[in-house]
Design a protein around this motif. Sequence first.
Motif, PDB file in Angstrom:
ATOM      1  N   ASN A 111       2.041   0.070  -5.138  1.00 20.64           N
ATOM      2  CA  ASN A 111       1.242   0.424  -6.315  1.00 20.64           C
ATOM      3  C   ASN A 111      -0.070   1.093  -5.910  1.00 20.64           C
ATOM      4  OD1 ASN A 111       3.320  -0.850  -7.638  1.00 20.64           O
ATOM      5  ND2 ASN A 111       2.126  -2.542  -8.404  1.00 20.64           N
ATOM      6  N   GLY A 112      -0.047   1.797  -4.773  1.00 17.91           N
ATOM      7  CA  GLY A 112      -1.223   2.505  -4.286  1.00 17.91           C
ATOM      8  C   GLY A 112      -2.272   1.600  -3.681  1.00 17.91           C
ATOM      9  N   LYS A 113      -1.940   0.342  -3.423  1.00 15.83           N
ATOM     10  CA  LYS A 113      -2.911  -0.624  -2.897  1.00 15.83           C
ATOM     11  C   LYS A 113      -2.520  -1.092  -1.505  1.00 15.83           C
ATOM     12  CE  LYS A 113      -4.024  -2.369  -7.425  1.00 15.83           C
ATOM     13  NZ  LYS A 113      -4.914  -3.293  -8.018  1.00 15.83           N
ATOM     14  N   PHE A 114      -3.538  -1.401  -0.721  1.00 13.71           N
ATOM     15  CA  PHE A 114      -3.354  -2.005   0.593  1.00 13.71           C
ATOM     16  C   PHE A 114      -4.442  -3.040   0.798  1.00 13.71           C
ATOM     17  CE2 PHE A 114      -4.743  -2.153   5.065  1.00 13.71           C
ATOM     18  CZ  PHE A 114      -3.626  -2.762   5.587  1.00 13.71           C
ATOM     19  N   PRO A 115      -4.107  -4.326   0.920  1.00 17.23           N
ATOM     20  CA  PRO A 115      -2.772  -4.888   0.744  1.00 17.23           C
ATOM     21  C   PRO A 115      -2.291  -4.733  -0.698  1.00 17.23           C
ATOM     22  CG  PRO A 115      -4.379  -6.639   1.115  1.00 17.23           C
ATOM     23  CD  PRO A 115      -5.105  -5.335   1.214  1.00 17.23           C
ATOM     24  N   GLY A 116      -1.026  -5.080  -0.926  1.00 22.16           N
ATOM     25  CA  GLY A 116      -0.417  -4.938  -2.242  1.00 22.16           C
ATOM     26  C   GLY A 116      -0.974  -5.931  -3.255  1.00 22.16           C
ATOM     27  N   PRO A 117      -0.526  -5.818  -4.508  1.00 20.45           N
ATOM     28  CA  PRO A 117      -1.065  -6.647  -5.582  1.00 20.45           C
ATOM     29  C   PRO A 117      -0.667  -8.117  -5.469  1.00 20.45           C
ATOM     30  CG  PRO A 117       0.819  -5.407  -6.359  1.00 20.45           C
ATOM     31  CD  PRO A 117       0.528  -4.922  -4.967  1.00 20.45           C
TER      32      PRO A 117
END
Length: 157
Positions: free
Chosen positions: A33-39
């Motif tokens: 979802n475009g995040k690092f780390p994920g949601p």
Amino acid sequence: MIQSSRTYPIFPLQIKLKNITRLCHTKSIVTVNGKFPGPRVITREGDRLVVKVVNHVPNNISIHWHGVRQLRSGWADGPSYITQCPIQTGHSYVYNFTITGQRGTLFWHAHISWLRATVYGPLIILPRRNESYPFVKPYKEVPILFGNVTESPISSS
């Protein structure tokens, strides 16, 4: 943050490449979802967790729900080529299982090749509604996840 409810929504995890800058260097990494780390994935003990993973990267992928007891749902455990075929580029897979007899903070992560270096996030299992933790409720809960994205290559390519 992704939170479940009694209607058991389908949580989307979109696997995509994204450019990130760390230590003055920009590189493309695989994110969720475009995040690092994920949601964060937040659910309750006894809830059904339904997660749709869509693979938009050129690598095969699968997600492992680390520490979750997969009772009668071993196909949702995530190890590629062991309990499931990996999700190929442009395809999706729906993980569907019930959280049974567990509460606390676990995590989910990619379970193939080097992708586990950037594809991961917390899995928070709250007690059933109207039940408490088996300890004094914390003042505040903050998941802490460590990762390492430096100048060295993350992938084998």
